[in-house]
Enzyme design. Structure first.
Site: not given
Ligand code: UD1
Length: 338
Positions: A128, A153, A157
């Site tokens: 990841s 987590y 990895k």
């Molecule tokens: C994270 C990890 C990724 C991992 C994945 C698994 C990092 C950079 N990435 O992805 O390696 O495989 O989790 O679950 O550590 N968001 C909102 N509202 C929500 C949900 C998310 O605003 O309800 C935003 C988050 O703040 C983020 C983006 O959407 O900025 C993506 O979030 P998400 O889909 O959870 O993925 P990552 O956190 O990037």
């Protein structure tokens, strides 16, 4: 007549695993799914059957159970393994670190022992972009420094990658793929993402809000040092990510040693942009608000994926809009059959 290669896919009933099974079968491989169904869903196995028109052999086994795994390896010729089976919720890993270390590390070591004793020497591993934490520069390439992980987590990895580096002496050849943010669903809408309970990830939260399962999406922070203040990520269509595994298999069948590739599109997209694109492509108004930052989130990470483009000869085929459309089609279909 050449014999078809058989690939064992651990976690093959999960989100990325199931999409990879489809691409493997289409590329001419036989597949055997090993999954304990603890974080996946029988409905994805049903979807695979509908999509492929065949039943993929499936064994319900936890990879930490060496004896059960060894029995599968003894009774089936296996040419290579793709190891998806792992826990992946960042927040949960902070609350239950031991679950994450035990599951993600012991699954891998048990699998490697099994591969060693059955002389299976080719492995593709799900890593990841989380291994980079907050990178100093973006796009981030594979040479970037690996800093202290932001979560247990992420640490698992990093540790798994280290284990895979060290087992080179055992003659097991490895490709670790560092995934950026997989989204979307198979274009057929027969398989897709099915999170248990409240989704942690952005796109299933969006689609569940759009369909009325959730009231409102919260965008976690708009005060990041990014153009619109929301976090920037590299969203990649899950079918494209699945294709990267097929390319990685081709590669590892011809190359020895330990190799690491980023798998992303190379483009950073903000949360707000993603929400806007979802609304536009699906003609839906999404109920959302801006909330506070989510602990552990990094501001900006997207891939330099040139190594995968040039060496694996892999390139994404779908756009983000495709992915958001496919995710929405899948959400509508899976809710209508419940
Ligand atoms: C994270 C990890 C990724 C991992 C994945 C698994 C990092 C950079 N990435 O992805 O390696 O495989 O989790 O679950 O550590 N968001 C909102 N509202 C929500 C949900 C998310 O605003 O309800 C935003 C988050 O703040 C983020 C983006 O959407 O900025 C993506 O979030 P998400 O889909 O959870 O993925 P990552 O956190 O990037």
């Amino acid at each position: 007549m050449s014999i078809r290669k058989r690939i064992a896919v651990t976690g093959g009933a999960g989100y990325i695993g199931s999409h990879t099974v489809v691409q493997l079968v289409e590329a001419g491989y036989d597949v055997l799914i090993i999954d304990d169904l603890s974080r996946s869903d029988q409905r994805l196995l049903d979807g695979l059957k509908n999509l492929l028109g065949i039943t993929i052999p499936f064994r319900k086994v936890d990879c930490r159970n060496y004896n059960a795994l060894a029995e599968i390896f003894s009774n089936n010729r296996i040419d290579a393994v793709i190891h998806f089976a792992a826990f992946k919720a960042v927040g949960e890993s902070v609350e239950k670190p031991l679950d994450y270390y035990e599951n993600n590390l012991f699954s891998l070591t048990s699998l490697l022992r099994c591969m060693q004793s059955h002389k299976v020497s080719k492995l593709i591993f799900s890593s990841s972009c989380t291994v980079y934490g907050e990178p100093d520069t973006v796009p981030v390439n594979e040479q970037a420094a690996i800093k202290k992980a932001n979560s247990p987590y992420g640490a698992t990895k990093q540790m798994c990658e280290r284990i895979l580096e060290d087992i080179e002496v055992l003659g097991i050849d490895v490709v670790s793929l560092r995934y950026f943010n997989p989204i979307g669903a198979h274009p057929s809408a027969l398989i897709g993402e099915l999170p248990l309970g409240t989704p942690n990830n952005l796109v299933p939260y969006i689609t569940q809000t759009a369909i009325g399962l959730r009231n409102q999406l919260t965008i976690f922070g708009d005060d990041y040092p990014t153009p619109d203040g929301t976090c920037v990520r590299d969203y990649i269509h899950v079918t494209d990510l699945a294709d990267a595994h097929v390319k990685a298999l081709d590669f590892i069948n011809q190359n020895l040693g330990n190799h690491i590739f980023n798998v992303g599109t190379g483009f950073g997209v903000s949360v707000k942009e993603l929400v806007n694109q979802f609304e536009e492509v699906n003609q839906i108004k999404l109920n959302y608000k801006i909330g506070s930052r989510r602990p552990g989130d990094v501001a900006k990470v997207f891939a330099d994926a040139n190594l995968a483009f040039n060496v694996l000869r892999w390139k994404p085929r779908f756009t983000i809009k495709d992915a958001l459309q496919h995710a929405w089609h899948w959400e509508k279909r899976i809710r209508s059959i419940n």
